[in-house]
Enzyme design. Structure first.
Site, PDB file in Angstrom:
ATOM      1  N   LYS A  77      34.684  36.139  49.512  1.00 62.17           N
ATOM      2  CA  LYS A  77      35.343  37.163  48.478  1.00 62.17           C
ATOM      3  C   LYS A  77      36.964  36.853  48.544  1.00 62.17           C
ATOM      4  O   LYS A  77      37.677  37.695  48.335  1.00 62.17           O
ATOM      5  CB  LYS A  77      35.229  38.392  49.329  1.00 62.17           C
ATOM      6  CG  LYS A  77      33.945  39.028  49.873  1.00 62.17           C
ATOM      7  CD  LYS A  77      32.958  38.885  48.365  1.00 62.17           C
ATOM      8  CE  LYS A  77      33.153  39.415  47.188  1.00 62.17           C
ATOM      9  NZ  LYS A  77      32.038  39.216  45.948  1.00 62.17           N
TER      10      LYS A  77
ATOM     11  N   ARG B 174      42.023  35.213  52.118  1.00 62.44           N
ATOM     12  CA  ARG B 174      42.685  36.324  51.559  1.00 62.44           C
ATOM     13  C   ARG B 174      42.852  37.580  52.549  1.00 62.44           C
ATOM     14  O   ARG B 174      42.424  37.517  53.684  1.00 62.44           O
ATOM     15  CB  ARG B 174      41.576  36.708  50.717  1.00 62.44           C
ATOM     16  CG  ARG B 174      41.795  38.114  49.883  1.00 62.44           C
ATOM     17  CD  ARG B 174      40.539  38.541  48.962  1.00 62.44           C
ATOM     18  NE  ARG B 174      40.969  39.755  47.917  1.00 62.44           N
ATOM     19  CZ  ARG B 174      40.196  40.171  47.324  1.00 62.44           C
ATOM     20  NH1 ARG B 174      38.801  39.799  47.073  1.00 62.44           N
ATOM     21  NH2 ARG B 174      40.521  41.134  46.440  1.00 62.44           N
TER      22      ARG B 174
ATOM     23  N   SER C 295      36.369  44.270  49.702  1.00 70.30           N
ATOM     24  CA  SER C 295      35.720  43.531  48.622  1.00 70.30           C
ATOM     25  C   SER C 295      34.217  43.153  49.088  1.00 70.30           C
ATOM     26  O   SER C 295      33.109  43.482  47.995  1.00 70.30           O
ATOM     27  CB  SER C 295      36.367  42.366  48.193  1.00 70.30           C
ATOM     28  OG  SER C 295      35.683  41.331  47.529  1.00 70.30           O
TER      29      SER C 295
HETATM   30  N1  PPS Z   1      42.005  33.589  40.120  1.00 66.82           N
HETATM   31  C1  PPS Z   1      41.747  34.294  41.255  1.00 66.82           C
HETATM   32  N2  PPS Z   1      42.435  34.240  42.293  1.00 66.82           N
HETATM   33  C2  PPS Z   1      42.219  35.198  43.527  1.00 66.82           C
HETATM   34  N3  PPS Z   1      41.173  35.898  43.123  1.00 66.82           N
HETATM   35  C3  PPS Z   1      40.239  36.058  42.433  1.00 66.82           C
HETATM   36  C4  PPS Z   1      40.509  34.968  41.134  1.00 66.82           C
HETATM   37  N4  PPS Z   1      39.551  35.266  40.437  1.00 66.82           N
HETATM   38  C5  PPS Z   1      38.655  36.142  41.073  1.00 66.82           C
HETATM   39  N5  PPS Z   1      39.176  36.593  42.110  1.00 66.82           N
HETATM   40  C6  PPS Z   1      38.573  37.641  43.025  1.00 66.82           C
HETATM   41  O1  PPS Z   1      37.955  36.828  44.151  1.00 66.82           O
HETATM   42  C7  PPS Z   1      36.877  37.874  44.736  1.00 66.82           C
HETATM   43  C8  PPS Z   1      35.737  37.140  44.786  1.00 66.82           C
HETATM   44  O2  PPS Z   1      35.620  36.040  45.615  1.00 66.82           O
HETATM   45  P1  PPS Z   1      34.517  35.019  45.590  1.00 66.82           P
HETATM   46  O3  PPS Z   1      34.284  34.370  44.287  1.00 66.82           O
HETATM   47  O4  PPS Z   1      34.921  34.087  46.816  1.00 66.82           O
HETATM   48  O5  PPS Z   1      33.355  35.675  46.087  1.00 66.82           O
HETATM   49  S1  PPS Z   1      32.019  35.218  46.857  1.00 66.82           S
HETATM   50  O6  PPS Z   1      32.043  35.165  48.152  1.00 66.82           O
HETATM   51  O7  PPS Z   1      31.656  34.044  46.200  1.00 66.82           O
HETATM   52  O8  PPS Z   1      30.872  36.348  46.443  1.00 66.82           O
HETATM   53  C9  PPS Z   1      36.907  39.079  43.752  1.00 66.82           C
HETATM   54  O9  PPS Z   1      37.540  40.081  44.528  1.00 66.82           O
HETATM   55  P2  PPS Z   1      37.346  41.654  44.258  1.00 66.82           P
HETATM   56  O10 PPS Z   1      37.525  41.799  42.703  1.00 66.82           O
HETATM   57  O11 PPS Z   1      38.336  42.143  44.835  1.00 66.82           O
HETATM   58  O12 PPS Z   1      35.940  41.925  44.712  1.00 66.82           O
HETATM   59  C10 PPS Z   1      37.626  38.443  42.454  1.00 66.82           C
HETATM   60  O13 PPS Z   1      38.182  39.504  41.801  1.00 66.82           O
END
Ligand code: PPS
Length: 429
Positions: free
Chosen positions: A69, A167, A175
């Site tokens: 996340k 994060r 999240s």
């Molecule tokens: N560019 C960028 N920078 C930072 N964060 C971002 C970005 N793009 C997506 N997100 C947010 O990342 C969250 C998803 O993380 P992951 O892709 O690692 O999720 S997972 O573990 O693969 O399920 C998810 O967080 P939440 O919306 O709070 O759930 C995404 O919104």
């Protein structure tokens, strides 16, 4: 007849023997880290690599190890978009080529070389593993959290590049909980859905709210002296037991020389705290990672089950997880990225990642405006700000010390340069 040797001959033999022993010690020192690893760790390189053609083992592997996340999907997708030499596992589904982001192969200690061959073959579908210009990426964000992953990756890819996006652990936890909640809504049938309160759904414990999940996990961690709270872990607190399994021991990498970790001695290591994840009862009986998901063994080992679920707080204890990874790889093999920085300035961070991976700068694709919210971005429940305000504050206090440890660790290592500012000290809505 007893043979006698003249003194000079005996002296020569003794010199040779001493020389041999010295060579053995020197060799052992350079290899000691790895041999200890193979002997006591979850996954032996020999077991995996034997039976696999060296031709299908990629020359360059990079791992995005987490945290879950933290924007790992965005990072993986953008790397593939921006550089032709980045490759992922490839397979065909319904006649369409697809790329796997999360193979999760190294999360499980029980793997056989047939599965390793399969893991590698999916990579070789996207490019020649022997081509040194290519970098193959495994972006499994739970690797940072599961101790077997670090030693497994080190056993077969000792030169791998390791990338971690971190994060704010409170936002991460929320999240994560939210993802479980939404999955649960999607999975439950219509009748079930109508009976359940939307905000209290969660995949692992279908009726728990965020505050309830936090309480439950905190209690579990504290009961084991593994909550990593400075106030609860004075040096005199006994270390956790190994739960009937051998404690994993690896030699410390050269970390100690430069690092000034404040209280290494008073805190148990990550794998000491959660050794169950190495040799968990249910893992013993399974022959493959796939079996794990289907096996009834999952519920037959309650103490071990509590190591796995729920784990929305433990996954945010980055300092202790990274210290474990740092026992397996040299500090210069790591790039640690701040999620906030990646969100604020994705272009700059992606450039930095491509440079870290040593990708040919001439082949970089034209800079494209990154979509800020790619990856998973899930709708949050109504009223969550009011409902969970108190628990957010409690969690910021809880993570104060572990975060301080993280900042100290990052500052003391050459990977500090990729790190941005500390995490926010309050929930950003
Ligand atoms: N560019 C960028 N920078 C930072 N964060 C971002 C970005 N793009 C997506 N997100 C947010 O990342 C969250 C998803 O993380 P992951 O892709 O690692 O999720 S997972 O573990 O693969 O399920 C998810 O967080 P939440 O919306 O709070 O759930 C995404 O919104």
């Amino acid at each position: 007849m007893v043979r006698t040797y003249p003194y000079s001959c005996l002296f020569m033999w003794m010199r040779a023997l001493i020389g041999f022993l010295v060579a053995l010690i020197i060799f052992g020192k350079s290899q000691g880290f790895r041999s200890t690893l193979n002997a006591s760790c979850c996954l032996s390189a020999k077991t995996l690599v034997s039976g696999v053609s060296p031709k299908i083992i990629p020359k360059n592997m990079a791992f995005i190890i987490g945290a879950q996340k933290s924007g790992t999907t965005f990072l993986f997708d953008e790397l593939l978009n921006r550089h032709p030499d980045i490759r992922g596992q490839q397979y065909v589904k319904n006649g369409k080529e697809r790329t796997v982001k999360e193979p999760q192969f190294f999360s499980f200690p029980v793997v056989r070389h047939e599965q390793f061959a399969e893991y590698l073959q999916l990579y070789s579908r996207s490019g020649d593993p022997q081509d040194e210009s290519l970098t193959f990426v495994d972006a499994s964000p739970n690797y940072i959290y599961y101790p077997p992953a670090a030693c497994g990756v080190a056993a077969v890819f000792p030169n791998a590049r390791i990338i971690a996006v971190l994060r704010d652990p409170v936002q991460r936890a929320f999240s994560h909980w939210n993802m479980g909640r939404i999955r649960s809504i999607r999975n439950s049938d219509a009748e079930e859905r109508s009976r359940q309160d939307d905000a209290s759904l969660d995949e692992e414990s279908a009726t728990r709210g965020f505050d309830d999940m936090v309480d439950r996990e905190l209690q579990f961690m504290r009961s084991r002296n593994c909550s990593y709270e400075a106030s609860r872990l004075p040096a005199s607190v006994p270390r956790p037991s190994a739960e009937g399994t051998a404690l994993i021991s690896v030699n410390k990498w050269e970390l100690g020389q430069n690092a000034t970790l404040s209280n290494v001695a008073s805190f148990p290591s990550w794998n000491e705290c959660y050794p169950c994840m190495f040799h968990c009862g249910f893992f013993h009986h399974l022959s493959s990672a796939g079996d794990f998901f289907n096996s009834s063994q999952q519920v037959q080992d309650p103490p071990c089950m509590s190591h796995r679920a729920p784990s929305i707080l433990r996954r945010g204890l980055y300092a202790y997880q990274l210290k474990w990874w740092l026992q397996h790889f040299k500090p210069e093999q790591f790039l640690v990225i701040s999620h906030n920085r990646m969100y604020e300035d994705p272009d700059e961070v992606l450039e930095q990642v491509m440079d870290f991976l040593g990708l040919d700068p001439k082949k970089k694709r034209l800079k494209r405006k990154a979509t800020k919210n790619s990856g998973w971005s899930l709708p949050k429940p109504e009223n969550f700000k009011e409902k969970y305000h108190a628990v957010f504050s409690e969690l910021y206090r809880y993570y104060e010390h572990p975060n301080k440890e993280l900042y100290g660790l990052l500052a003391s290592l050459p990977l500090g340069h990729a790190w941005g500012n500390p995490f926010p000290d309050r929930f950003q809505y």
